[in-house]
Design a protein around this motif. Structure first.
Motif, short mmCIF file in Angstrom:
data_model
loop_
_atom_site.label_atom_id
_atom_site.label_comp_id
_atom_site.label_asym_id
_atom_site.label_seq_id
_atom_site.Cartn_x
_atom_site.Cartn_y
_atom_site.Cartn_z
N LYS A 268 1.13 -9.75 12.58
CA LYS A 268 1.67 -9.79 11.22
C LYS A 268 3.19 -9.67 11.22
O LYS A 268 3.75 -8.78 11.85
CB LYS A 268 1.04 -8.64 10.44
N ARG B 92 -0.31 -2.76 1.05
CA ARG B 92 -1.57 -2.86 0.30
C ARG B 92 -2.48 -1.69 0.70
O ARG B 92 -2.35 -1.12 1.76
CB ARG B 92 -2.28 -4.19 0.60
N ARG C 17 5.80 0.70 0.65
CA ARG C 17 4.35 0.73 0.42
C ARG C 17 3.72 -0.61 0.74
O ARG C 17 4.24 -1.66 0.41
CB ARG C 17 4.05 1.10 -1.04
#
Ligand code: BTN
Length: 252
Positions: A106, A44, A42
């Motif tokens: 990222k 954000r 999971r």
């Protein structure tokens, strides 16, 4: 804090497991929940966090505190700095509040969750780091993403990184719990990818804001200047950027 480690080959999510088993964890320890593979990682804002067995780091650091949640707001930023200090082989930058970036893409993110338990606040700080992901795997991620392997051409020993990160984070956590964010402020701002007066679009407090980046306050909050010249401070939220692959604008 003394360290405890619980390792799984496969888990849905180290954060989910930690949340479900918070009751049984040592209240005086920094517990590390790790998994070689996550089937339902999971991110954000309810997003999916991509995982490939044995290629990435998935760790949830869990500890218990009697401090107020307000005082613990900077914890993800402390973990971000710890990751940068651990991975000094590359030039990592921070996209506020706590994304780890290399060359604008990222490579790591942090999901912090808390729960009250027996008079303590249980803190679960999950970090995901793209370490040995190949270009093919990176292309499966629906946003610009990178890995240490993609950037340097070298494969890394995941276990060594987890050990080093744990040691550094444990030390930093001790300092943070005694002295707050101030000792980390310089390191945090030094690695920011935002420069003063950069034009930004920001999602926070349930709406989108346009203006320019101004600075990070000593408490870790973000200050932006809106188009009408007023200053606005945020303690959470995220930058919005045009999605280079799809041509539309999306959250990252
Ligand atoms: C983000 O959206 O940037 C946060 C990603 C956090 C991923 C890590 S991987 C270990 C831990 N377990 C999860 O399910 N999520 C976090």
């Amino acid at each position: 804090m003394h360290i405890r480690r619980i390792h799984f080959h496969t888990l849905d999510s180290t954060n989910t497991w930690a949340k479900q088993h918070l009751n049984s964890l040592d209240k005086n320890a920094l517990t590390l929940v790790t998994a070689s593979e996550q089937t339902h990682g999971r991110g954000r804002y309810g997003r999916v966090w991509f995982s490939k067995s044995g290629q990435n780091i998935h760790v949830s650091f869990v500890f218990f505190s009697k401090m107020s949640p307000q005082k613990l707001l900077n914890l993800p930023q402390i973990l971000t700095i710890s990751a940068i200090q651990t991975l000094d082989c590359v030039k990592l930058e921070i996209k506020w509040p706590n994304d780890l970036m290399i060359n604008g893409k990222k490579m790591g993110g942090i999901l912090c969750e808390t729960a009250s338990i027996e008079g303590f606040l249980g803190v679960i700080l999950g970090i995901g780091l793209n370490i040995n992901l190949s270009e093919t795997e990176l292309n499966k991620i629906d946003k610009p993403a990178t890995s240490l392997f993609f950037e340097t051409g070298e494969k890394y020993d995941l276990e060594k990184i987890v050990e080093a990160l744990t040691e550094i984070f444990n030390k930093n956590l001790k300092v943070f719990l005694e002295k707050g964010f101030v000792p980390f402020y310089a390191a945090f701002t030094k690695h920011l990818c935002h420069k003063q007066n950069d034009k930004i679009k920001f999602s926070g407090q349930n709406r989108v804001w346009e203006g320019t980046f101004q600075k990070i306050n000593e408490d870790g909050s973000l200050v932006m200047k809106l188009e009408d010249g007023t200053l606005q401070t945020f303690f959470s939220g995220e930058f919005l950027e045009p999605d280079k692959r799809r041509g539309g604008e999306k959250r990252r």
